[in-house]
Design an enzyme around this catalytic site. Structure first.
Site, PDB file in Angstrom:
ATOM      1  N   ARG A  46       0.841  -1.205   0.000  1.00 21.91           N
ATOM      2  CA  ARG A  46       0.000   0.000   0.000  1.00 21.91           C
ATOM      3  C   ARG A  46       0.878   1.259   0.000  1.00 21.91           C
ATOM      4  O   ARG A  46       0.551   2.257  -0.644  1.00 21.91           O
ATOM      5  CB  ARG A  46      -0.944   0.021   1.206  1.00 21.91           C
ATOM      6  CG  ARG A  46      -0.250   0.076   2.561  1.00 21.91           C
ATOM      7  CD  ARG A  46      -1.191   0.386   3.705  1.00 21.91           C
ATOM      8  NE  ARG A  46      -0.473   0.336   4.979  1.00 21.91           N
ATOM      9  CZ  ARG A  46      -0.899   0.879   6.105  1.00 21.91           C
ATOM     10  NH1 ARG A  46      -2.039   1.549   6.137  1.00 21.91           N
ATOM     11  NH2 ARG A  46      -0.201   0.771   7.212  1.00 21.91           N
ATOM     12  N   SER A  73      -4.807   5.579   5.386  1.00 24.34           N
ATOM     13  CA  SER A  73      -4.546   4.146   5.501  1.00 24.34           C
ATOM     14  C   SER A  73      -4.353   3.496   4.134  1.00 24.34           C
ATOM     15  O   SER A  73      -3.547   2.576   3.986  1.00 24.34           O
ATOM     16  CB  SER A  73      -5.702   3.450   6.231  1.00 24.34           C
ATOM     17  OG  SER A  73      -5.770   3.873   7.576  1.00 24.34           O
ATOM     18  N   GLU A 104     -19.025   3.431   0.207  1.00 24.85           N
ATOM     19  CA  GLU A 104     -18.240   2.712  -0.788  1.00 24.85           C
ATOM     20  C   GLU A 104     -18.977   2.503  -2.114  1.00 24.85           C
ATOM     21  O   GLU A 104     -18.405   2.649  -3.194  1.00 24.85           O
ATOM     22  CB  GLU A 104     -17.778   1.355  -0.223  1.00 24.85           C
ATOM     23  CG  GLU A 104     -16.700   1.459   0.837  1.00 24.85           C
ATOM     24  CD  GLU A 104     -17.263   1.712   2.239  1.00 24.85           C
ATOM     25  OE1 GLU A 104     -18.504   1.897   2.358  1.00 24.85           O
ATOM     26  OE2 GLU A 104     -16.492   1.736   3.205  1.00 24.85           O
ATOM     27  N   PHE A 130     -14.128  -4.237   2.807  1.00 25.41           N
ATOM     28  CA  PHE A 130     -15.280  -3.387   2.513  1.00 25.41           C
ATOM     29  C   PHE A 130     -15.636  -3.373   1.024  1.00 25.41           C
ATOM     30  O   PHE A 130     -16.559  -2.658   0.613  1.00 25.41           O
ATOM     31  CB  PHE A 130     -15.028  -1.955   2.996  1.00 25.41           C
ATOM     32  CG  PHE A 130     -14.790  -1.852   4.479  1.00 25.41           C
ATOM     33  CD1 PHE A 130     -15.417  -2.714   5.361  1.00 25.41           C
ATOM     34  CD2 PHE A 130     -13.915  -0.895   4.988  1.00 25.41           C
ATOM     35  CE1 PHE A 130     -15.194  -2.637   6.725  1.00 25.41           C
ATOM     36  CE2 PHE A 130     -13.681  -0.808   6.349  1.00 25.41           C
ATOM     37  CZ  PHE A 130     -14.324  -1.678   7.231  1.00 25.41           C
ATOM     38  N   HIS A 154      -5.076  -3.585   3.096  1.00 27.13           N
ATOM     39  CA  HIS A 154      -5.343  -4.438   4.261  1.00 27.13           C
ATOM     40  C   HIS A 154      -5.934  -5.764   3.766  1.00 27.13           C
ATOM     41  O   HIS A 154      -7.068  -6.112   4.034  1.00 27.13           O
ATOM     42  CB  HIS A 154      -6.281  -3.742   5.244  1.00 27.13           C
ATOM     43  CG  HIS A 154      -5.707  -2.493   5.848  1.00 27.13           C
ATOM     44  ND1 HIS A 154      -5.268  -1.434   5.087  1.00 27.13           N
ATOM     45  CD2 HIS A 154      -5.495  -2.147   7.151  1.00 27.13           C
ATOM     46  CE1 HIS A 154      -4.808  -0.477   5.874  1.00 27.13           C
ATOM     47  NE2 HIS A 154      -4.921  -0.881   7.132  1.00 27.13           N
ATOM     48  N   ASP A 162      -7.406  -5.702  14.421  1.00 27.66           N
ATOM     49  CA  ASP A 162      -8.767  -5.289  14.048  1.00 27.66           C
ATOM     50  C   ASP A 162      -9.719  -6.475  14.003  1.00 27.66           C
ATOM     51  O   ASP A 162     -10.935  -6.307  14.063  1.00 27.66           O
ATOM     52  CB  ASP A 162      -8.763  -4.575  12.689  1.00 27.66           C
ATOM     53  CG  ASP A 162      -8.285  -3.133  12.810  1.00 27.66           C
ATOM     54  OD1 ASP A 162      -8.154  -2.662  13.952  1.00 27.66           O
ATOM     55  OD2 ASP A 162      -8.045  -2.498  11.783  1.00 27.66           O
ATOM     56  N   ARG A 212      -1.249  -4.351   4.137  1.00 28.11           N
ATOM     57  CA  ARG A 212      -1.046  -3.367   5.208  1.00 28.11           C
ATOM     58  C   ARG A 212       0.367  -3.531   5.777  1.00 28.11           C
ATOM     59  O   ARG A 212       1.046  -2.556   6.078  1.00 28.11           O
ATOM     60  CB  ARG A 212      -2.062  -3.591   6.330  1.00 28.11           C
ATOM     61  CG  ARG A 212      -1.825  -2.670   7.525  1.00 28.11           C
ATOM     62  CD  ARG A 212      -2.428  -3.235   8.791  1.00 28.11           C
ATOM     63  NE  ARG A 212      -2.299  -2.296   9.899  1.00 28.11           N
ATOM     64  CZ  ARG A 212      -2.505  -2.614  11.160  1.00 28.11           C
ATOM     65  NH1 ARG A 212      -2.848  -3.848  11.484  1.00 28.11           N
ATOM     66  NH2 ARG A 212      -2.382  -1.720  12.117  1.00 28.11           N
TER      67      ARG A 212
END
Length: 357
Positions: A46, A73, A104, A130, A154, A162, A212
């Site tokens: 990322r 992020s 989204e 997501f 991620h 998380d 991530r």
């Protein structure tokens, strides 16, 4: 007539305008994309993506987009190009960073709309888990064959603390199920740079899947990365003789395959490691190339931190897969990976069992 007059007075800008509407980026758009070295890492893909995006942005004035409230992020902010804010329109200063908010599906729809307009290179970003919230708009992008770029970070249970709500398991495979969507999960910073080149050049929807966690940077002088990511899969590290087994990895798991290769070779086992960042791009190659990468009569072990369903297409009935067939868990990312079998020791053990079988 107005444009013809403009073209005579400003031929360079007029050509740029026509090329943009035709979907061609300006000449030299990729000239500043970095080549990463091992000493630059370890680096999350990322983060590498963010560096590549900011190398592209100055060269493509219509490269724009944003994140569903996760720009820091997702690493998708274009530095120095301002925020999209209609209040600035009167000043002639409309920024290129769009703050979509936590919506989204609407973000995906907006990206598709910009792509349909033509002349724009739009992107939208969020966490991979997501992607479920925007599946309808991603599916529509595939139906309409828009040049929409969807960035998902991620990308696995390595997300860590998380927990299972944020740790994707089935998402990569579910995106692969969408016809006409190209999914790319690069192994390191240099594969990430190549993935972005594909996203800009190809006039169709692309899903870019990034880590991530930090991963090592593959040495571009040692590994044949350039020109091969676009083939979907390639021999990253070959055996000295005919391979006894082929390890196939995507994303961060490619490094696991390389480390397992070292251990297996100490025991006299010839190992080929294949990096397969994109099923779709690999499936578009000719049978001759496919067979040269994944040898038919050699046992194959695939490694991916996601559902193993579907990998039988490449490993065959006599192959095996190290994957994730349950939800994630809340713990540091490296601990979750270890508990779920993503270790050199487990890859070596599974490879030996496969050979013995």
């Amino acid at each position: 007539k107005m444009f013809e007059a403009y073209e005579k007075e400003f031929p360079v800008l007029a050509k740029e305008f026509k090329d943009m509407l035709a979907g061609f980026p300006p000449e030299g758009w990729d000239s500043d994309i970095p080549t990463f070295k091992p000493e630059d890492g370890p680096m999350a893909t990322r983060s590498a993506s963010g560096k590549v995006m900011n190398a592209i942005a100055p060269h493509i004035p219509t490269f724009l987009g944003g994140s569903a409230d996760l720009a820091p992020s997702n690493k998708t902010y274009l530095n120095g190009f301002g925020d999209f804010d209609c209040s600035q329109k009167e000043k002639g200063e409309v920024g290129r960073n769009i703050h979509f908010g936590i919506r989204e599906h609407a973000m995906g729809a907006a990206v598709n709309g910009m792509a349909l307009h033509s002349g724009l290179f739009p992107y939208g970003a969020t966490f991979l888990v997501f992607s479920d919230y925007m599946r309808a708009s991603v599916r529509l992008a595939a139906l309409m064959k828009t040049n929409s770029t969807f960035i998902y970070t991620h990308d696995s249970i390595a997300v860590g603390e998380d927990g299972p709500t944020h740790q994707p398991v089935e998402q990569v495979m579910s995106l692969r199920l969408i016809p006409d969507l190209v999914v790319i999960r690069p192994a390191d910073a240099n594969e990430t740079a190549e993935a972005w080149k594909i996203a800009i050049k190809q006039k169709r929807p692309i899903a870019l899947i990034f880590t991530r966690q930090n991963v090592p940077v593959l040495d571009p002088e040692k590994y044949p990365i350039k020109g091969n990511v676009e083939k979907g899969a390639y021999v990253l590290s070959d055996s000295k003789g005919t391979p006894d087994i082929i390890l196939i990895g995507t994303g961060s798991e490619v490094h696991l395959a390389l480390n397992a290769k070292e251990e297996l070779e100490k025991e006299g086992i010839n190992v080929r490691v294949v990096s397969m960042p994109s099923w779709e791009l690999f499936d578009e190659q000719g049978a001759q190339y496919q067979d040269s990468v994944i040898l038919e009569d050699v046992p194959k072990l695939a490694i991916e931190a996601g559902t193993p369903v579907g990998w039988e297409k490449y490993v065959g009935r006599n192959g095996a897969v190290i994957g994730v067939d349950r939800f994630g868990a809340s713990a540091p990312g490296n601990v979750v990976l270890e508990k779920y079998g993503f270790t050199v020791e487990n890859v070596v053990e599974k490879a030996k069992k496969l050979l013995n079988r």
